[in-house]
Design a protein around this motif. Structure first.
Motif, PDB file in Angstrom:
ATOM      1  N   GLN A 116       7.743  -1.174   4.687  1.00  0.00           N
ATOM      2  CA  GLN A 116       8.905  -0.283   4.692  1.00  0.00           C
ATOM      3  C   GLN A 116      10.213  -0.956   4.300  1.00  0.00           C
ATOM      4  O   GLN A 116      11.223  -0.284   4.103  1.00  0.00           O
ATOM      5  N   THR A 117      10.189  -2.278   4.188  1.00  0.00           N
ATOM      6  CA  THR A 117      11.412  -2.978   3.755  1.00  0.00           C
ATOM      7  C   THR A 117      11.523  -2.992   2.234  1.00  0.00           C
ATOM      8  O   THR A 117      12.557  -3.330   1.683  1.00  0.00           O
ATOM      9  N   ARG A 118      10.453  -2.605   1.546  1.00  0.00           N
ATOM     10  CA  ARG A 118      10.453  -2.652   0.074  1.00  0.00           C
ATOM     11  C   ARG A 118      10.875  -1.328  -0.530  1.00  0.00           C
ATOM     12  O   ARG A 118      10.977  -0.320   0.147  1.00  0.00           O
ATOM     13  N   ASP A 119      11.095  -1.321  -1.827  1.00  0.00           N
ATOM     14  CA  ASP A 119      11.472  -0.109  -2.548  1.00  0.00           C
ATOM     15  C   ASP A 119      10.361   0.937  -2.388  1.00  0.00           C
ATOM     16  O   ASP A 119       9.221   0.706  -2.818  1.00  0.00           O
ATOM     17  N   PRO A 120      10.667   2.087  -1.770  1.00  0.00           N
ATOM     18  CA  PRO A 120       9.615   3.074  -1.480  1.00  0.00           C
ATOM     19  C   PRO A 120       8.873   3.558  -2.727  1.00  0.00           C
ATOM     20  O   PRO A 120       7.648   3.718  -2.692  1.00  0.00           O
ATOM     21  N   ASP A 121       9.574   3.762  -3.835  1.00  0.00           N
ATOM     22  CA  ASP A 121       8.901   4.246  -5.054  1.00  0.00           C
ATOM     23  C   ASP A 121       7.854   3.241  -5.532  1.00  0.00           C
ATOM     24  O   ASP A 121       6.760   3.618  -5.958  1.00  0.00           O
ATOM     25  N   GLU A 122       8.222   1.965  -5.443  1.00  0.00           N
ATOM     26  CA  GLU A 122       7.320   0.909  -5.892  1.00  0.00           C
ATOM     27  C   GLU A 122       6.087   0.841  -4.977  1.00  0.00           C
ATOM     28  O   GLU A 122       4.960   0.715  -5.445  1.00  0.00           O
ATOM     29  N   VAL A 123       6.341   0.945  -3.684  1.00  0.00           N
ATOM     30  CA  VAL A 123       5.238   0.887  -2.713  1.00  0.00           C
ATOM     31  C   VAL A 123       4.280   2.060  -2.936  1.00  0.00           C
ATOM     32  O   VAL A 123       3.063   1.894  -2.981  1.00  0.00           O
ATOM     33  N   ILE A 124       4.838   3.257  -3.118  1.00  0.00           N
ATOM     34  CA  ILE A 124       3.995   4.441  -3.323  1.00  0.00           C
ATOM     35  C   ILE A 124       3.206   4.304  -4.627  1.00  0.00           C
ATOM     36  O   ILE A 124       2.013   4.598  -4.677  1.00  0.00           O
ATOM     37  N   TYR A 125       3.867   3.822  -5.663  1.00  0.00           N
ATOM     38  CA  TYR A 125       3.188   3.639  -6.944  1.00  0.00           C
ATOM     39  C   TYR A 125       1.988   2.689  -6.777  1.00  0.00           C
ATOM     40  O   TYR A 125       0.876   2.986  -7.225  1.00  0.00           O
ATOM     41  N   GLU A 126       2.218   1.577  -6.102  1.00  0.00           N
ATOM     42  CA  GLU A 126       1.133   0.598  -5.902  1.00  0.00           C
ATOM     43  C   GLU A 126      -0.006   1.189  -5.071  1.00  0.00           C
ATOM     44  O   GLU A 126      -1.173   1.000  -5.378  1.00  0.00           O
ATOM     45  N   ARG A 127       0.358   1.912  -4.012  1.00  0.00           N
ATOM     46  CA  ARG A 127      -0.673   2.490  -3.138  1.00  0.00           C
ATOM     47  C   ARG A 127      -1.449   3.587  -3.859  1.00  0.00           C
ATOM     48  O   ARG A 127      -2.662   3.711  -3.709  1.00  0.00           O
ATOM     49  N   ALA A 128      -0.743   4.384  -4.664  1.00  0.00           N
ATOM     50  CA  ALA A 128      -1.400   5.464  -5.409  1.00  0.00           C
ATOM     51  C   ALA A 128      -2.334   4.889  -6.475  1.00  0.00           C
ATOM     52  O   ALA A 128      -3.444   5.386  -6.677  1.00  0.00           O
ATOM     53  N   THR A 129      -1.894   3.821  -7.127  1.00  0.00           N
ATOM     54  CA  THR A 129      -2.724   3.186  -8.158  1.00  0.00           C
ATOM     55  C   THR A 129      -3.977   2.578  -7.528  1.00  0.00           C
ATOM     56  O   THR A 129      -5.082   2.694  -8.063  1.00  0.00           O
ATOM     57  N   ALA A 130      -3.793   1.957  -6.370  1.00  0.00           N
ATOM     58  CA  ALA A 130      -4.933   1.355  -5.674  1.00  0.00           C
ATOM     59  C   ALA A 130      -5.918   2.434  -5.220  1.00  0.00           C
ATOM     60  O   ALA A 130      -7.131   2.254  -5.301  1.00  0.00           O
ATOM     61  N   LEU A 131      -5.391   3.562  -4.761  1.00  0.00           N
ATOM     62  CA  LEU A 131      -6.251   4.678  -4.358  1.00  0.00           C
ATOM     63  C   LEU A 131      -7.090   5.145  -5.550  1.00  0.00           C
ATOM     64  O   LEU A 131      -8.300   5.348  -5.441  1.00  0.00           O
ATOM     65  N   GLN A 132      -6.431   5.292  -6.696  1.00  0.00           N
ATOM     66  CA  GLN A 132      -7.131   5.730  -7.911  1.00  0.00           C
ATOM     67  C   GLN A 132      -8.252   4.751  -8.277  1.00  0.00           C
ATOM     68  O   GLN A 132      -9.364   5.163  -8.633  1.00  0.00           O
ATOM     69  N   THR A 133      -7.967   3.473  -8.184  1.00  0.00           N
ATOM     70  CA  THR A 133      -8.953   2.452  -8.533  1.00  0.00           C
ATOM     71  C   THR A 133     -10.162   2.517  -7.593  1.00  0.00           C
ATOM     72  O   THR A 133     -11.311   2.455  -8.029  1.00  0.00           O
ATOM     73  N   ARG A 134      -9.900   2.687  -6.290  1.00  0.00           N
ATOM     74  CA  ARG A 134     -11.003   2.747  -5.316  1.00  0.00           C
ATOM     75  C   ARG A 134     -11.835   4.018  -5.502  1.00  0.00           C
ATOM     76  O   ARG A 134     -13.043   4.012  -5.346  1.00  0.00           O
ATOM     77  N   LEU A 135     -11.147   5.094  -5.852  1.00  0.00           N
ATOM     78  CA  LEU A 135     -11.826   6.363  -6.105  1.00  0.00           C
ATOM     79  C   LEU A 135     -12.772   6.217  -7.307  1.00  0.00           C
ATOM     80  O   LEU A 135     -13.920   6.640  -7.260  1.00  0.00           O
TER      81      LEU A 135
END
Ligand SMILES: [Zn+2]
Length: 165
Positions: free
Chosen positions: A135-154
């Motif tokens: 939560q200390t990081r840029d929220p857009d960047e964090v969401i982008y990384e988490r969304a990309t990782a979700l896509q990869t795992r899917l």
């Protein structure tokens, strides 16, 4: 993700029969889905509560996987992690889902198991359930990384379902 139509959803399934795909209950109003904030469309079947579905776009085509939740759930007092969005929740909010493998392997009873959020709402969770240490990081960047990782795992999960041997 790009929006899906009823027709694109019903013909996307790689691991169930045509008649099963026709019989499944689609999610309510597709017009209300925030497609820009979804890596996949996931829902439980209100008329067959152990059934769940995940549909997304892969290589320009809709890809759907039919899932079945274990009929026993984990304890709400223990913690469990969804292996798609990697959010930690109570055991009761994460289910062990099995997907029949595509093709002959599936017809022979072969399945792939995965712990996934019971409501299959991982796309929302990667955007809203941000762990404190991120939560200390840029929220857009964090969401982008988490969304990309979700896509990869899917996609990795789909590879297991689709693998011929
Ligand atoms: Zn999840």
């Amino acid at each position: 993700m790009k929006a899906l139509t009823d027709k694109e959803i019903r013909r996307s399934f790689v691991n169930c029969s045509r008649s099963e795909a026709l019989a499944m209950t689609l999610p309510g109003s597709l017009d209300d889905v925030p497609w820009d904030e979804r890596e996949f469309l996931g829902w439980r079947d209100p008329r067959a509560p152990l059934r769940g579905y995940a549909v997304w776009w892969r290589d320009g085509r809709s890809l759907g996987i039919a899932l079945r939740a274990a009929d026993t759930s984990m304890s709400s007092r223990s913690a469990a992690m969804c292996l798609l969005c990697q959010s930690t929740q109570t055991g009761a909010d994460v289910s062990l889902f099995t997907a029949r493998r595509a093709g002959e392997a599936g017809r022979n009873g072969n399945t792939v198991g995965q712990y996934i959020c019971a409501d299959l709402n991982c796309s929302r969770r990667v955007r809203t359930d941000i762990p404190p240490w991120l939560q200390t990081r840029d929220p857009d960047e964090v969401i982008y990384e988490r969304a990309t990782a979700l896509q990869t795992r899917l996609d990795g999960f789909a590879d297991h379902v689709l693998r011929a041997t």
